[in-house]
Design a protein around this motif. Structure first.
Motif, mmCIF file in Angstrom:
data_model
loop_
_atom_site.group_PDB
_atom_site.id
_atom_site.type_symbol
_atom_site.label_atom_id
_atom_site.label_comp_id
_atom_site.label_asym_id
_atom_site.label_seq_id
_atom_site.Cartn_x
_atom_site.Cartn_y
_atom_site.Cartn_z
ATOM 1 N N PHE A 50 -0.305 10.764 -5.971
ATOM 2 C CA PHE A 50 0.498 11.010 -4.976
ATOM 3 C C PHE A 50 1.411 9.524 -4.914
ATOM 4 O O PHE A 50 1.063 8.651 -5.007
ATOM 5 N N HIS A 51 2.429 9.626 -3.939
ATOM 6 C CA HIS A 51 3.356 8.643 -3.866
ATOM 7 C C HIS A 51 3.110 7.896 -2.519
ATOM 8 O O HIS A 51 2.829 8.652 -1.407
ATOM 9 N N PHE A 52 3.342 6.393 -2.659
ATOM 10 C CA PHE A 52 2.815 5.526 -1.609
ATOM 11 C C PHE A 52 4.100 4.653 -1.435
ATOM 12 O O PHE A 52 4.828 4.205 -2.222
ATOM 13 N N GLU A 53 4.095 4.040 -0.147
ATOM 14 C CA GLU A 53 5.117 2.898 0.051
ATOM 15 C C GLU A 53 4.135 1.724 0.393
ATOM 16 O O GLU A 53 3.171 1.735 0.864
ATOM 17 N N LEU A 54 4.431 0.691 -0.643
ATOM 18 C CA LEU A 54 3.801 -0.662 -0.560
ATOM 19 C C LEU A 54 4.562 -1.660 0.117
ATOM 20 O O LEU A 54 5.671 -1.957 -0.222
ATOM 21 N N ARG A 55 4.301 -2.537 1.009
ATOM 22 C CA ARG A 55 4.962 -3.644 1.585
ATOM 23 C C ARG A 55 4.097 -5.062 0.842
ATOM 24 O O ARG A 55 2.804 -5.075 1.354
ATOM 25 N N ASN A 58 5.845 -11.046 0.586
ATOM 26 C CA ASN A 58 7.267 -11.507 0.478
ATOM 27 C C ASN A 58 8.237 -10.763 1.071
ATOM 28 O O ASN A 58 9.302 -11.095 1.096
ATOM 29 N N GLY A 59 7.667 -9.613 1.638
ATOM 30 C CA GLY A 59 8.540 -8.705 2.175
ATOM 31 C C GLY A 59 9.271 -7.380 1.591
ATOM 32 O O GLY A 59 9.668 -6.666 2.012
ATOM 33 N N ASP A 60 8.833 -7.642 0.106
ATOM 34 C CA ASP A 60 9.585 -6.549 -0.802
ATOM 35 C C ASP A 60 8.772 -5.194 -0.306
ATOM 36 O O ASP A 60 7.591 -5.004 0.114
ATOM 37 N N ARG A 61 9.437 -3.986 -0.527
ATOM 38 C CA ARG A 61 8.953 -2.680 -0.473
ATOM 39 C C ARG A 61 9.206 -1.840 -1.748
ATOM 40 O O ARG A 61 10.034 -1.761 -2.339
ATOM 41 N N LEU A 62 7.864 -1.603 -2.259
ATOM 42 C CA LEU A 62 7.910 -0.611 -3.375
ATOM 43 C C LEU A 62 7.485 0.663 -3.203
ATOM 44 O O LEU A 62 6.663 1.065 -2.171
ATOM 45 N N PHE A 63 7.761 1.634 -4.095
ATOM 46 C CA PHE A 63 7.413 3.108 -3.958
ATOM 47 C C PHE A 63 6.811 3.666 -5.154
ATOM 48 O O PHE A 63 7.499 3.108 -6.165
ATOM 49 N N GLY A 64 5.797 4.220 -5.315
ATOM 50 C CA GLY A 64 5.358 4.827 -6.659
ATOM 51 C C GLY A 64 3.827 5.548 -6.422
ATOM 52 O O GLY A 64 3.222 5.478 -5.294
ATOM 53 N N SER A 65 3.357 5.868 -7.683
ATOM 54 C CA SER A 65 2.020 6.267 -7.625
ATOM 55 C C SER A 65 1.159 5.252 -8.294
ATOM 56 O O SER A 65 1.625 4.268 -8.889
ATOM 57 N N PHE A 66 -0.235 5.561 -8.355
ATOM 58 C CA PHE A 66 -1.073 4.543 -9.082
ATOM 59 C C PHE A 66 -1.803 4.943 -10.335
ATOM 60 O O PHE A 66 -2.315 5.819 -10.198
ATOM 61 N N GLU A 67 -1.756 4.008 -11.297
ATOM 62 C CA GLU A 67 -2.453 4.346 -12.524
ATOM 63 C C GLU A 67 -3.517 3.405 -12.613
ATOM 64 O O GLU A 67 -3.469 2.274 -12.185
ATOM 65 N N ASP A 68 -4.573 3.801 -13.208
ATOM 66 C CA ASP A 68 -6.003 2.917 -13.400
ATOM 67 C C ASP A 68 -5.911 2.474 -14.946
ATOM 68 O O ASP A 68 -6.950 2.677 -15.759
ATOM 69 N N ASN A 69 -5.005 1.525 -14.960
ATOM 70 C CA ASN A 69 -5.068 1.039 -16.480
ATOM 71 C C ASN A 69 -4.900 -0.529 -16.504
ATOM 72 O O ASN A 69 -3.959 -1.012 -17.425
ATOM 73 N N VAL A 70 -5.170 -1.204 -15.457
ATOM 74 C CA VAL A 70 -5.085 -2.724 -15.395
ATOM 75 C C VAL A 70 -6.434 -3.221 -15.243
ATOM 76 O O VAL A 70 -7.236 -2.562 -14.901
ATOM 77 N N ARG A 71 -6.362 -4.789 -15.233
ATOM 78 C CA ARG A 71 -7.451 -5.462 -14.897
ATOM 79 C C ARG A 71 -7.849 -5.348 -13.315
ATOM 80 O O ARG A 71 -6.826 -4.942 -12.581
ATOM 81 N N GLU A 87 -0.317 -7.880 -8.115
ATOM 82 C CA GLU A 87 -1.537 -8.398 -7.565
ATOM 83 C C GLU A 87 -1.691 -7.601 -6.266
ATOM 84 O O GLU A 87 -1.345 -7.724 -5.327
ATOM 85 N N SER A 88 -3.298 -7.248 -6.150
ATOM 86 C CA SER A 88 -3.618 -6.475 -4.990
ATOM 87 C C SER A 88 -3.572 -7.281 -3.636
ATOM 88 O O SER A 88 -2.892 -6.781 -2.572
ATOM 89 N N LEU A 89 -3.947 -8.511 -3.655
ATOM 90 C CA LEU A 89 -3.905 -9.453 -2.490
ATOM 91 C C LEU A 89 -2.333 -9.745 -2.343
ATOM 92 O O LEU A 89 -2.339 -10.146 -0.942
ATOM 93 N N GLN A 90 -1.389 -9.413 -2.644
ATOM 94 C CA GLN A 90 0.020 -9.382 -2.681
ATOM 95 C C GLN A 90 0.496 -8.443 -1.432
ATOM 96 O O GLN A 90 1.406 -8.185 -0.774
ATOM 97 N N VAL A 91 -0.480 -7.326 -1.681
ATOM 98 C CA VAL A 91 0.021 -5.971 -0.708
ATOM 99 C C VAL A 91 -0.739 -6.194 0.671
ATOM 100 O O VAL A 91 -1.951 -6.480 0.926
ATOM 101 N N VAL A 92 0.269 -6.113 1.562
ATOM 102 C CA VAL A 92 0.133 -6.112 3.059
ATOM 103 C C VAL A 92 -0.303 -4.896 3.774
ATOM 104 O O VAL A 92 -0.974 -4.772 4.342
ATOM 105 N N GLU A 93 0.564 -3.930 3.426
ATOM 106 C CA GLU A 93 0.653 -2.586 4.032
ATOM 107 C C GLU A 93 0.559 -1.477 2.977
ATOM 108 O O GLU A 93 1.466 -1.796 2.080
ATOM 109 N N MET A 94 0.183 -0.305 3.105
ATOM 110 C CA MET A 94 0.294 0.693 2.197
ATOM 111 C C MET A 94 0.206 2.097 3.070
ATOM 112 O O MET A 94 -0.766 2.230 4.047
ATOM 113 N N ARG A 95 1.042 3.082 2.858
ATOM 114 C CA ARG A 95 1.001 4.095 3.583
ATOM 115 C C ARG A 95 1.556 5.320 2.737
ATOM 116 O O ARG A 95 2.551 5.199 1.813
#
Length: 318
Positions: A50-55, A58-71, A87-95
């Motif tokens: 499913f699709h999510f909004e990530l913030r 640094n203030g950037d907003r990203l949109f997309g789904s998640f794949e499990d093929n990274v470290r 990087e996970s710890l760069q993500v402040v909010e997700m909805r």
């Protein structure tokens, strides 16, 4: 569908529906365990169709789904343009993109009451905060009211603030601020004060653990003191706010704010307003609340030029 997969660093795997990430806590709804709250630094990876909004921090907003093929410690965000590693710890909010109005609404209410029969002294304190945030704005209403009632007199002080911050692409840039407030205070001899203003601000710190903002602008006030005519004034508005979260048990949140109002039309006059709120979670959504505030006016019509209070009580959040 509860098909999102969350893997933790300790090897555990949770399957459910990702509801949100805020304040360092990932909320996941499951069929058999209800809603789980997982500390974000414990999450190694997530996967969802499913699709999510990530913030990001640094203030950037990203949109997309998640794949499990990274470290572990990264998110593979897939959108129309391909895959992006974050990087996970760069993500402040997700909805979720389908986020409803109620899920974006935060409500907090706290109250305390005391009465002493020997002195016939009663005290009631009410504090509330309501906020709503979408992709381009954050809207907040805060209010407090303290009433002290004795056999001989009654003293009351209240303050209510409405604030709206809007930004264009991300809130890491400067935002535009609109604000209005109402205040009365018997100790300062203030019957009423109404203010309206506008300005600009910035998020200096915005992570999954803390937030620091600063705002500057101008406001126009109309006020009336006991025995005086109505007075209008133009003030410079300088304000900062700091919030800190700890969502491990027990859950703790600290909010600290300070505002300075130098007058531009009444030479030498300076007002201040500050507040502190600390809350500990007792049980789910029920908190022990400590609230302190102080307000001052170096040209108050009453003999007192400063008033303050400290209250404790029980709070509830939605």
């Amino acid at each position: 569908s509860k098909t999102d997969i969350i893997k933790l660093y300790n090897g555990d795997k949770v399957t459910g529906e990702i509801k949100s990430l805020f304040g360092g806590i990932l909320e996941v709804s499951t069929d058999s365990m209800g809603t789980l709250k997982i500390e974000w630094p414990d999450v190694a990876s997530i996967q969802s169709q499913f699709h999510f909004e990530l913030r990001l921090s640094n203030g950037d907003r990203l949109f997309g789904s998640f794949e499990d093929n990274v470290r572990a410690g990264q998110i593979a965000l897939v959108d129309l343009y391909g895959e992006r590693e974050v990087e996970s710890l760069q993500v402040v909010e997700m909805r979720p993109i389908e986020d409803s109005f109620l899920e974006r609404l935060d409500l907090y209410f706290a109250t305390t009451f005391s009465y002493t029969r020997a002195s016939d002294l009663g005290q009631v304190a009410l504090n509330t905060e309501i906020s709503y945030e979408n992709e381009n704005s954050r809207n907040t209403f805060t209010g407090r009211s303290d009433i002290v009632d004795s056999e001989n007199e009654r003293s009351q002080s209240s303050r209510f603030d409405i604030n709206r911050a809007t930004w264009r692409t991300d809130r890491g840039d400067a935002y535009r601020a609109l604000f209005a407030n109402y205040e009365d205070n018997d100790e300062l001899g203030l019957q009423r004060r109404v203010g309206f203003g506008a300005g600009v601000g910035r998020y200096f710190i915005d992570t999954h653990r803390s937030r620091l903002t600063g705002t500057t602008g101008l406001q126009v006030i109309s006020e009336r003191f006991s025995g005086q005519d109505t007075n209008e004034d133009i003030e410079l508005f300088l304000s900062s706010a700091y919030s800190l979260w700890q969502f491990s048990s027990p859950e703790v949140k600290i909010d600290l704010g300070f505002s300075l109002y130098p007058s531009l039309t009444d030479g030498g006059r300076v007002r201040t307003d500050s507040n502190l709120r600390i809350r500990w979670e007792i049980i789910s959504d029920l908190y022990w609340d400590i609230t302190a505030w102080a307000t001052s006016d170096n040209q108050a019509e009453n003999d007192n030029n400063i008033d303050y209070a400290i209250t404790t009580g029980v709070g509830w959040t939605y």
